[in-house]
Design a protein around this motif. Structure first.
Motif: not given
Ligand code: HEM
Length: 420
Positions: A106, A228, A232, A243
């Motif tokens: 991620l 971000a 994500s 999340t």
């Protein structure tokens, strides 16, 4: 009769027996002679008093970093924090695969070479702003007035904090990580959660802004890491997308902010000191600035800012004919590995043109430094801007000051006088 001496702890030992204590200020000032003896005489070293093993040769450290199933990070990564139970700190540097892999994937997206390249102009501008007032103004403190301020300014901006907190953050980080000379490492337990305690109390001006920033970026994303992260999704254990929790975001922002501030300043400090000690090497960089990126690599090899990677041993494993039992603590001495004469010819010479195949200053394998490209960029630009304004300098060696932590090695103060 063999020469016998008494160690500081009263145990008789032969004068030639090698002793390594990573918390000893005098060893930390110049650990290389002790590490050379470890490599030659005790490639698997065992310190009974502090209860840890250490590997110091290049091949052994590399193999150790690559074997993250045997040498795990989830029990802590500094010797004093490692214990029999997983540490439970929500930072990926203290996680093992597969949890680590999911988080790492991620965040990798925010650290692509392209994303980092976009910071180039900004870093040039930060360096110029700091250096221009120092031109013609005589001696200055390279770390306090220049190198120490570049990384927090860059990293806080990248994360999404407002401008103007770099100096405050630098002081917060230095004082949090500092260990006193008389600290008893056998009594240091797991750390309190750095700058944020387990109850979520935030003891940091900078991190106390995080809850509001997270809320704001949820409502309106910007071009920063917090945005971000809040937008994500990662897979949970059943493969369903979810999340990140606020705890995970806070943990990650702390890790990046601390790791990104604490190490690059030490890299730049080492380069300023070594280039003053080796004016012929500095002259090469003045004449050929294209060599500066390699000088950054050589500085990292020569003096790794993060010299010891701690691991918990998850199974009995034999190394150099001795079994390291499951449950032991292991120090992988990557800074020693980078001075191993079995891998680097003439390793104690600082040579900006050295041909380096692979140093271990950023670790290797699973936990290879996610900020390596950013560190390299800051190191390169930091030196380019310095050398452009000050082609020669000397350092007041008597007044160099060091930071004392269990993870980072380097200078907090480098008094520098420009010459000519
Ligand atoms: C000269 C500068 C730097 C050095 C020498 C350095 C060194 C290291 C080392 C040795 C590791 C591996 C730790 C281990 O194996 O347990 C590591 C991991 C890490 N570094 Fe750096 N670092 C530097 C700069 C940075 C910067 C600028 C950032 C942030 C932007 C950063 C963020 C991280 C993170 C998040 C990890 C954990 C990666 C993971 O667990 O997958 N570092 N670093």
């Amino acid at each position: 009769m063999p020469e016998v001496a008494f160690s500081e702890y009263g145990k008789a030992m032969t004068a030639t027996e090698v002793y390594y204590d990573p918390y000893d200020y005098s060893i930390d000032a110049d650990p290389y002679p002790v590490w050379k003896r470890l490599r030659d005489e005790a490639p698997l070293y065992h310190n009974e008093r502090l209860g840890f093993y250490a590997l110091s040769r290049y091949d052994d450290v590399l193999a150790g970093l690559l074997d993250s199933e045997t040498f795990v990070s989830s029990h802590g990564i500094t010797l004093e924090m490692i214990g029999d139970e997983p540490i439970g700190i929500p930072m990926m540097i203290m996680m093992d695969p597969p949890t680590h892999t999911r988080l790492r994937k991620l965040v990798n997206r925010a650290f692509t070479p392209k994303a980092i390249d976009r910071l180039t102009d900004r870093i040039h501008a930060i360096c110029a702003d700091l250096l221009d007032p120092l031109v013609g103004a005589g001696p200055f403190d390279f770390t306090k007035q220049y190198a120490g301020l570049i990384p927090p300014t860059v990293i806080l901006a990248l994360v999404g904090f407002p401008d103007g907190f770099a100096e405050e953050f630098r002081e917060e980080v230095d004082s949090t990580m500092h260990l006193d000379a008389d600290v008893d490492p056998t009594r240091l337990g797991p750390p309190k959660r750095v700058l944020v305690d387990t109850a979520g109390e935030i003891d940091s001006v900078v991190f106390s802004m995080l809850p509001d920033l997270i809320k704001a970026r949820r409502a309106q994303p910007e071009d920063d890491l917090i945005s971000a992260l809040v937008h994500s999704e990662i897979d949970d254990d059943e493969g369903h997308g979810r999340t990140l929790t606020v705890d995970e975001i806070v943990g990650f922002v702390q890790l990046i902010s601390l790791a990104g501030s604490e190490t690059v300043v030490r890299l730049l400090g080492f380069s300023a000191v070594e280039l003053a000690r080796n004016p012929d090497q500095l002259q090469i960089l003045v004449d050929e600035p294209g060599v500066i990126p390699n000088a950054v690599e050589e500085t990292l090899r020569y003096d790794a800012p993060s010299p010891i990677q701690g691991r918990w041993v998850a199974r009995d494993v034999e190394v150099h004919g001795t079994v390291i039992p499951r449950g032991s603590k292991l120090a992988l001495l990557n800074a020693s590995a980078d001075r191993d004469e079995r891998h680097f010819p003439d390793p104690d010479r600082f040579l900006v043109r050295r041909d380096i195949d692979r140093h271990l200053a950023f670790g290797y394998g699973t936990h290879f430094c996610i900020g390596a490209a950013l560190a390299r960029l800051e190191g390169r630009i930091g030196l380019e801007e310095l050398i452009r304004r000050f082609p020669r300098w000397e350092v007041d060696e008597d007044n160099l000051q060091r930071i004392h932590t269990s993870t980072v090695r380097g200078y907090t103060s480098v008094p520098l006088t420009p010459l000519g």
